[in-house]
Design a protein around this motif. Structure first.
Motif, PDB file in Angstrom:
ATOM      1  N   ASN A  17       0.802  -1.219   0.000  1.00 32.54           N
ATOM      2  CA  ASN A  17       0.000   0.000   0.000  1.00 32.54           C
ATOM      3  C   ASN A  17       0.838   1.272   0.000  1.00 32.54           C
ATOM      4  N   THR A  18       2.161   1.115  -0.048  1.00 31.13           N
ATOM      5  CA  THR A  18       3.038   2.286  -0.067  1.00 31.13           C
ATOM      6  C   THR A  18       3.503   2.533  -1.494  1.00 31.13           C
ATOM      7  N   ASN A  19       3.061   3.667  -2.045  1.00 25.30           N
ATOM      8  CA  ASN A  19       3.354   4.009  -3.443  1.00 25.30           C
ATOM      9  C   ASN A  19       3.864   5.439  -3.520  1.00 25.30           C
ATOM     10  N   PRO A  20       5.145   5.643  -3.208  1.00 25.39           N
ATOM     11  CA  PRO A  20       5.666   6.999  -3.042  1.00 25.39           C
ATOM     12  C   PRO A  20       5.617   7.856  -4.312  1.00 25.39           C
ATOM     13  N   GLY A  21       5.587   9.152  -4.079  1.00 22.05           N
ATOM     14  CA  GLY A  21       5.672  10.106  -5.175  1.00 22.05           C
ATOM     15  C   GLY A  21       6.407  11.334  -4.684  1.00 22.05           C
ATOM     16  N   HIS A  34       2.142  19.936 -17.829  1.00 21.90           N
ATOM     17  CA  HIS A  34       2.818  21.165 -17.416  1.00 21.90           C
ATOM     18  C   HIS A  34       4.317  20.966 -17.218  1.00 21.90           C
ATOM     19  N   ASN A  35       4.778  19.783 -17.628  1.00 23.52           N
ATOM     20  CA  ASN A  35       6.209  19.508 -17.600  1.00 23.52           C
ATOM     21  C   ASN A  35       6.821  19.706 -16.206  1.00 23.52           C
ATOM     22  N   ILE A  36       6.119  19.206 -15.186  1.00 23.19           N
ATOM     23  CA  ILE A  36       6.592  19.327 -13.805  1.00 23.19           C
ATOM     24  C   ILE A  36       7.445  18.102 -13.462  1.00 23.19           C
ATOM     25  N   LYS A  37       8.641  18.378 -12.967  1.00 19.86           N
ATOM     26  CA  LYS A  37       9.571  17.298 -12.631  1.00 19.86           C
ATOM     27  C   LYS A  37       8.988  16.435 -11.514  1.00 19.86           C
ATOM     28  N   HIS A  38       9.016  15.118 -11.689  1.00 20.80           N
ATOM     29  CA  HIS A  38       8.444  14.242 -10.660  1.00 20.80           C
ATOM     30  C   HIS A  38       8.982  12.828 -10.794  1.00 20.80           C
ATOM     31  N   ARG A  39       8.824  12.070  -9.722  1.00 19.67           N
ATOM     32  CA  ARG A  39       9.096  10.638  -9.775  1.00 19.67           C
ATOM     33  C   ARG A  39       7.998   9.916  -9.012  1.00 19.67           C
ATOM     34  N   GLY A  40       7.338   8.984  -9.697  1.00 17.97           N
ATOM     35  CA  GLY A  40       6.328   8.168  -9.024  1.00 17.97           C
ATOM     36  C   GLY A  40       6.875   6.761  -8.898  1.00 17.97           C
ATOM     37  N   TYR A  41       6.725   6.162  -7.742  1.00 15.20           N
ATOM     38  CA  TYR A  41       7.229   4.804  -7.531  1.00 15.20           C
ATOM     39  C   TYR A  41       6.046   3.848  -7.442  1.00 15.20           C
ATOM     40  N   LYS A  42       6.250   2.637  -7.924  1.00 17.62           N
ATOM     41  CA  LYS A  42       5.176   1.635  -7.982  1.00 17.62           C
ATOM     42  C   LYS A  42       3.974   2.251  -8.701  1.00 17.62           C
ATOM     43  N   ASN A  43       2.752   2.249  -8.119  1.00 17.21           N
ATOM     44  CA  ASN A  43       1.650   2.815  -8.904  1.00 17.21           C
ATOM     45  C   ASN A  43       1.606   4.350  -8.871  1.00 17.21           C
ATOM     46  N   ARG A  93       0.760   6.521  -6.516  1.00 17.63           N
ATOM     47  CA  ARG A  93      -0.342   7.210  -5.843  1.00 17.63           C
ATOM     48  C   ARG A  93       0.140   8.428  -5.049  1.00 17.63           C
ATOM     49  N   GLY A  94       1.364   8.331  -4.530  1.00 16.91           N
ATOM     50  CA  GLY A  94       1.915   9.422  -3.730  1.00 16.91           C
ATOM     51  C   GLY A  94       2.070  10.729  -4.497  1.00 16.91           C
ATOM     52  N   LEU A  95       2.022  10.658  -5.839  1.00 17.56           N
ATOM     53  CA  LEU A  95       2.148  11.883  -6.640  1.00 17.56           C
ATOM     54  C   LEU A  95       0.990  12.844  -6.370  1.00 17.56           C
ATOM     55  N   ILE A  96      -0.184  12.292  -6.024  1.00 12.87           N
ATOM     56  CA  ILE A  96      -1.362  13.139  -5.764  1.00 12.87           C
ATOM     57  C   ILE A  96      -1.063  14.068  -4.588  1.00 12.87           C
ATOM     58  N   GLY A  97      -0.666  13.454  -3.459  1.00  9.80           N
ATOM     59  CA  GLY A  97      -0.370  14.245  -2.265  1.00  9.80           C
ATOM     60  C   GLY A  97       0.865  15.114  -2.459  1.00  9.80           C
ATOM     61  N   ALA A  98       1.848  14.585  -3.199  1.00  7.37           N
ATOM     62  CA  ALA A  98       3.088  15.330  -3.432  1.00  7.37           C
ATOM     63  C   ALA A  98       2.795  16.639  -4.158  1.00  7.37           C
ATOM     64  N   LEU A  99       1.968  16.557  -5.209  1.00  7.24           N
ATOM     65  CA  LEU A  99       1.643  17.763  -5.974  1.00  7.24           C
ATOM     66  C   LEU A  99       0.745  18.699  -5.157  1.00  7.24           C
ATOM     67  N   ALA A 100      -0.211  18.112  -4.422  1.00  4.03           N
ATOM     68  CA  ALA A 100      -1.101  18.938  -3.595  1.00  4.03           C
ATOM     69  C   ALA A 100      -0.288  19.696  -2.543  1.00  4.03           C
TER      70      ALA A 100
END
Ligand SMILES: [Zn+2]
Length: 426
Positions: free
Chosen positions: A88-92, A132-141, A143-150
């Motif tokens: 259940n841990t899917n970092p972003g 918007h060409n925002i630098k990011h890394r999502g790991y596994k699925n 999901r953490g990208l949602i909270g990371a961007l928020a």
């Protein structure tokens, strides 16, 4: 620059996204007062969530070359500490430059508010980042990208309302051990700093509430409106050795998750403020939960004070049909999970009973539809006695106790400015 990240911790294996924040802050080559760490609580009703659904972001200013270096360091730290083997841990992790964010102010604001009040999909987030060409890394699925961007968006736009949480972390060798706190000093710290700090202890339920249980790095967190009061409280608490600490600016205790609605328009998994009339009296169901029904002209809805809300239920049990109330809380399984209630008006409590006779004795029923009769002197009466009784509550605003408080719920002690009839739970 802003770095946001989320979903690095695990319900079972310990770790905490805020701890990662503390580690990253130490790597930033700037004085501590030039870095602002944010702890953002997102929609508490999301099913897939980290503990408390918290995301973290850091805002600071560095030169171009150092910025690239910081991004690399932060990604390395995340990869080292995130609990990847928990399914259940899917970092972003997201990187926003000030320049880039300036051009997206409105979109970022809308995105972050929706993350607190509504639901956002992973797919939608990935599209936004790509577009918007925002630098990011999502790991596994990812999901953490949602909270990371928020979280990054909030750090850029700022919070309309905010509080602080000062989090103290344990030495790694103690994470598996039972927490060692001098409880007496915790109560003293609360007395010395309340109401500028809150939710350190729960007086009515005689419990310390600022310290989590389970194997994770957090020793305790002191919440409050005033950084110096929080630091004063911190100096009073005696405990096991503290490894590091960090003062977070946060949307905790702001009611940011709550919007107004009528019952017919309420949507599952959002949190609302709803005004209405009590149409079915409170009753206690199995498990000790107290349920009553409210109607607002559009529809009716059940409201629940669940067992963990403890003494709050005693108040709810005193409501009666006809009372006007405004309820605050999450709308889950078509039931409002009460966080707060405003009692706007109380219908008079009338009790019908056998009349008292002139001789002083209480009359008895003379049979069905036969009125009443005094057994002593035989006097008769057709009418019962109707008296108004004390409802046992007064008009005003009430809340669940600290032991049951949701992170985002605004404590009434913060609403105490000029309004009357506010009853903070402590
Ligand atoms: Zn009599």
């Amino acid at each position: 620059m802003i770095i946001g990240f989320d979903d690095t911790d695990s319900k079972t294996a310990g770790m905490c996204t805020t701890y990662l924040g503390a580690l990253m802050v130490e790597e930033i080559p700037l004085p501590a007062d030039q870095v602002t760490p944010y702890l953002l609580r997102l929609n508490p009703n999301v099913r897939f969530k980290t503990r408390g659904n918290a995301a973290v972001s850091l805002r600071f200013e560095l030169g171009r070359k150092e910025t690239d270096e910081m991004w690399r360091i932060c990604c390395d730290l995340l990869e080292e500490f995130a609990v990847f083997d928990d399914e259940n841990t899917n970092p972003g992790i997201v990187f926003l430059s000030e320049e880039q964010a300036s051009g997206l102010r409105g979109e970022l604001e809308a995105f972050s508010l929706r993350a607190v009040r509504d639901f956002i999909t992973i797919d939608e987030t990935k599209k936004f980042l790509k577009k918007h060409n925002i630098k990011h890394r999502g790991y596994k699925n990812g999901r953490g990208l949602i909270g990371a961007l928020a979280a990054a968006s909030f750090a850029f736009n700022g919070l309309i309302d905010w509080t602080y949480e000062f989090i103290a972390y344990r030495k790694p060798e103690n994470w598996e051990e039972k927490r060692s706190l001098d409880e007496e000093t915790v109560w003293t710290a609360d007395t010395a700093s309340y109401p500028r700090t809150w939710d350190t202890v729960d007086h009515q339920n005689n419990q310390i509430v600022f310290s989590p249980h389970g194997p994770d790095p957090v020793l305790f967190g002191i919440r409050g409106s005033d950084q110096s009061a929080i630091k004063d409280a911190f100096t009073i608490v005696r405990s096991e050795p503290i490894d590091r600490y960090l003062m977070y600016t946060t949307n905790q205790g702001t009611d940011m998750h709550i919007t107004k609605t009528n019952i017919a328009d309420a949507k599952e998994g959002r949190s609302y403020k709803i005004g209405g009339r009590v149409t079915a009296p409170p009753h206690t169901i199995r498990g000790g939960h107290v349920i009553f029904t409210v109607e607002d002209g559009s529809e009716r809805v059940d409201c629940a004070a669940y067992e963990p809300t403890k003494n709050f239920r005693d108040l709810i049990r005193r409501l009666a049909v006809g009372d006007l109330v405004t309820v605050y809380g999450a709308f889950m399984d078509r039931t409002v999970n009460l966080e707060k209630i405003r009692i706007d008006s109380l219908r008079p409590r009338m009790v019908v009973r056998n009349p008292r006779c002139g001789c002083g004795k209480r009359m008895k029923s003379a049979g069905k539809n036969q009125g009443y009769r005094c057994k002593k002197c035989r006097t008769k009466s057709d009418l019962p006695e109707i008296v108004e009784t004390d409802p046992g509550i007064t008009v005003g605003v009430y809340e669940t106790p600290p032991v049951a408080r949701r992170h985002l719920a605004k404590p009434l002690i913060r609403c105490n400015s000029e309004k009357k009839n506010i009853y903070p739970s402590r």
